[in-house]
Design an enzyme around this catalytic site. Structure first.
Site, PDB file in Angstrom:
ATOM      1  N   SER A 241       0.829  -1.217   0.000  1.00 32.54           N
ATOM      2  CA  SER A 241       0.000   0.000   0.000  1.00 32.54           C
ATOM      3  C   SER A 241       0.857   1.258   0.000  1.00 32.54           C
ATOM      4  O   SER A 241       0.550   2.226  -0.712  1.00 32.54           O
ATOM      5  CB  SER A 241      -0.979   0.000   1.172  1.00 32.54           C
ATOM      6  OG  SER A 241      -0.320  -0.225   2.397  1.00 32.54           O
ATOM      7  N   HIS A 271      -1.812  -8.891   1.866  1.00 31.91           N
ATOM      8  CA  HIS A 271      -1.525  -7.621   2.563  1.00 31.91           C
ATOM      9  C   HIS A 271      -2.702  -7.348   3.514  1.00 31.91           C
ATOM     10  O   HIS A 271      -3.046  -8.192   4.347  1.00 31.91           O
ATOM     11  CB  HIS A 271      -1.281  -6.544   1.497  1.00 31.91           C
ATOM     12  CG  HIS A 271      -0.773  -5.236   2.019  1.00 31.91           C
ATOM     13  ND1 HIS A 271      -0.147  -5.089   3.228  1.00 31.91           N
ATOM     14  CD2 HIS A 271      -0.801  -3.972   1.474  1.00 31.91           C
ATOM     15  CE1 HIS A 271       0.195  -3.815   3.410  1.00 31.91           C
ATOM     16  NE2 HIS A 271      -0.202  -3.120   2.357  1.00 31.91           N
ATOM     17  N   HIS A 318       5.787 -12.819   7.289  1.00 29.68           N
ATOM     18  CA  HIS A 318       6.031 -11.428   6.902  1.00 29.68           C
ATOM     19  C   HIS A 318       7.225 -11.354   5.965  1.00 29.68           C
ATOM     20  O   HIS A 318       8.172 -12.134   6.099  1.00 29.68           O
ATOM     21  CB  HIS A 318       6.288 -10.538   8.128  1.00 29.68           C
ATOM     22  CG  HIS A 318       6.050  -9.091   7.843  1.00 29.68           C
ATOM     23  ND1 HIS A 318       7.032  -8.276   7.346  1.00 29.68           N
ATOM     24  CD2 HIS A 318       4.935  -8.330   7.951  1.00 29.68           C
ATOM     25  CE1 HIS A 318       6.525  -7.070   7.167  1.00 29.68           C
ATOM     26  NE2 HIS A 318       5.253  -7.068   7.527  1.00 29.68           N
ATOM     27  N   ARG A 327       3.075  -5.008  16.602  1.00 32.19           N
ATOM     28  CA  ARG A 327       1.687  -4.548  16.474  1.00 32.19           C
ATOM     29  C   ARG A 327       0.732  -5.643  16.958  1.00 32.19           C
ATOM     30  O   ARG A 327      -0.337  -5.360  17.501  1.00 32.19           O
ATOM     31  CB  ARG A 327       1.377  -4.170  15.011  1.00 32.19           C
ATOM     32  CG  ARG A 327       2.265  -3.061  14.476  1.00 32.19           C
ATOM     33  CD  ARG A 327       2.072  -2.847  12.988  1.00 32.19           C
ATOM     34  NE  ARG A 327       2.421  -4.019  12.199  1.00 32.19           N
ATOM     35  CZ  ARG A 327       2.267  -4.132  10.882  1.00 32.19           C
ATOM     36  NH1 ARG A 327       1.748  -3.118  10.204  1.00 32.19           N
ATOM     37  NH2 ARG A 327       2.614  -5.225  10.233  1.00 32.19           N
ATOM     38  N   ASP A 373      -2.248  -8.571  11.476  1.00 29.41           N
ATOM     39  CA  ASP A 373      -3.604  -8.993  11.123  1.00 29.41           C
ATOM     40  C   ASP A 373      -4.089 -10.211  11.911  1.00 29.41           C
ATOM     41  O   ASP A 373      -5.282 -10.504  11.925  1.00 29.41           O
ATOM     42  CB  ASP A 373      -3.664  -9.303   9.621  1.00 29.41           C
ATOM     43  CG  ASP A 373      -3.273  -8.090   8.786  1.00 29.41           C
ATOM     44  OD1 ASP A 373      -3.759  -6.993   9.111  1.00 29.41           O
ATOM     45  OD2 ASP A 373      -2.484  -8.241   7.844  1.00 29.41           O
TER      46      ASP A 373
END
Ligand code: HAX
Length: 441
Positions: A241, A271, A318, A327, A373
């Site tokens: 992105s 993604h 990743h 995160r 995620d």
């Protein structure tokens, strides 16, 4: 010009002069080598971009202008009685390169409130789509409809001097960030809440108001939105992105066009769409096993079935990170604090205990650990936001902070058109046979 713009101009002018000098002195120095596998395999580890807003370390994870997520949680201003950072503060940090004061953050909140008007034709464009349209498609259509408002496009058509590009991009970036929560909430309420829309609350911060417009008034949900909008904002420049936004911007497409491009990339399941895929995968597992809280043995067996079906385990792996994504950890902390007994959150933690050794045992996965995620959906489900196809839109609203701050820097530093060289396999084969000269120029 306005405090924020003035500060940005001062910082970016100094940086532009410094970079010019640096290139003059060192422009021919080599920064790395490119291997054959890198050009065939997604350019992993190839340094090819400059992004000022954040930097990723494989072992440590993301740092925004040198600050880790726990640093941000300590050092950025918070909402009244809140514990989580206000994303406006992170935006300031990424744009200016320094921690903001409370006053700076309030200034950004009010700037965004003032710029948040969304023209009616944007809602009409959304309404023209079938209700069944994926929320990310609706989001991109809305961003494209907003492009009519671009200052950059207008001024470029009028013959703007290239010295002024940065300012028009800055104005578009602020307008876009201000408008996105309203657009996203509209899509959510239209698709899932019978079009029962909620007016913005001008007394709330950017993320708090977004939560309000989505229809979630719980104070801890607002806190979750502040954390969520902060941790999803940026992940250096090479992710799809951020890179797509930057690439399209290099052609001097206006910020709306750039951001729409970035969001089309975010909508890919490798993604940002992974956040919906994770919860879908967990819900399907629970359905199939007929239990709210599958055991670790059951999870292990389900993971094997996923792999045997030729699918990825969403939320794991990743391209850069080689450890648990900080995160993920920040969201896990939030879960432990606010909902430790919720079975869906516990399932995420049981999956975390189970998946990495299985992926590791395959011997081909470079990073068996969870990414951002793997956790986000379970926290949203806890508060009743169960419509998982909407999750990537939440990610997208947050991502605007990072990619728009970067786009301001791109234009302020005068970055040129991005145009790497590509080759054919035929040319590669000739090169392998020692016919160097055919690389040409
Ligand atoms: N499950 C199963 N297989 C996986 C896997 C996973 N979670 N992660 C990687 N692999 C596989 C790859 O598909 C690849 O297999 P082949 O050689 O057969 O093609 C192999 O392991 C090596 O891959 P890698 O080098 O470790 O990983 P990449 O850098 O190529 O890809 C991805 C990184 C994130 C795309 C990958 O780990 C993946 O598909 N993960 C699942 C989807 C996901 O969670 N995406 C979100 C990533 C974070 C993000 O951007 N959030 O928005």
């Amino acid at each position: 010009m306005g405090i924020l713009k003035d500060r940005f101009k001062a910082k970016s002018d100094a940086m532009a002069a410094e970079i010019k000098e640096m290139i003059k002195e060192n422009g021919n120095k080599k920064i790395g080598e490119v291997t054959l596998s890198q050009i065939y395999q997604g350019m992993r580890g190839m340094t090819g971009l400059v992004t000022e807003t954040s930097l990723l370390d494989a072992k440590e994870g993301i740092r925004f202008r040198g600050y880790s997520i726990p640093d941000l949680q300590k050092k950025l201003p918070k909402a009244l009685k809140g514990d989580e950072p206000l994303p406006e503060g992170l935006f300031y940090l990424m744009l200016i390169g320094e921690l903001p004061s409370e006053e700076d953050v309030h200034h950004i909140t009010s700037l965004l409130q003032r710029r948040s008007h969304v023209p009616n034709h944007v809602f009409a464009a959304i309404e023209a789509l079938p209700l069944s349209t994926h929320p990310m498609t609706q989001f991109v259509v809305a961003i494209m409809a907003l492009q009519t408002e671009s200052q950059f496009a207008k001024k470029y058509a009028e013959g703007m001097n290239k010295k002024d590009y940065w300012e028009a991009v800055f104005d578009d970036a602020m307008d876009l960030i201000a408008r996105l929560p309203r657009v996203a909430a509209y899509i959510y309420r239209r698709k899932y809440k019978f079009g029962d829309h909620i007016h913005p609350n001008g007394l709330l911060d950017w993320a708090g108001n977004f939560a309000h417009m989505l229809g979630y008034e719980d104070e801890t949900f607002k806190e979750l939105m502040r954390l969520y909008m902060t941790i999803h904002a940026d992940h250096e420049g090479g992710n799809v992105s951020a890179h797509a936004t930057h690439l399209v911007g290099s052609a001097l497409a206006d910020p709306y066009l750039c951001f729409a491009a970035g969001m089309n990339g975010l909508a890919g399941p490798l993604h940002g769409l992974a956040n919906q895929e994770v919860i879908k995968w967990i819900l399907e597992m629970r359905n199939e096993l007929k239990t709210e809280l599958p055991s670790k043995e059951q999870i292990a067996e389900y993971v094997q079935r996923t792999l045997q079906a030729g699918k990825v385990v969403p939320g794991y792996g990743h391209a850069v990170l080689r450890k648990t994504d900080p995160r993920f950890s920040a969201q896990m902390e939030f879960g432990k604090k606010h909902m430790p007994d919720d079975p869906i959150v516990q399932t995420v933690w049981n999956v975390y205990d189970t998946v990495p050794p299985i992926l590791q045992s395959l011997g081909k996965i470079k990073n068996p650990w969870p990414n951002v995620d793997a956790h986000s959906g379970a926290l949203l489900v806890h508060y009743g936001l169960v419509e998982y196809e909407f999750y990537t839109v939440l990610f997208g609203v947050s991502r605007a902070l990072g990619v728009m701050a970067s786009l301001c820097w791109d234009r302020a530093l005068g970055f040129p058109l991005e145009r790497p060289k590509s080759v054919t396999t035929e040319l590669v084969k000739a090169w392998l046979q020692g016919k160097d000269e055919i690389w040409g120029d």
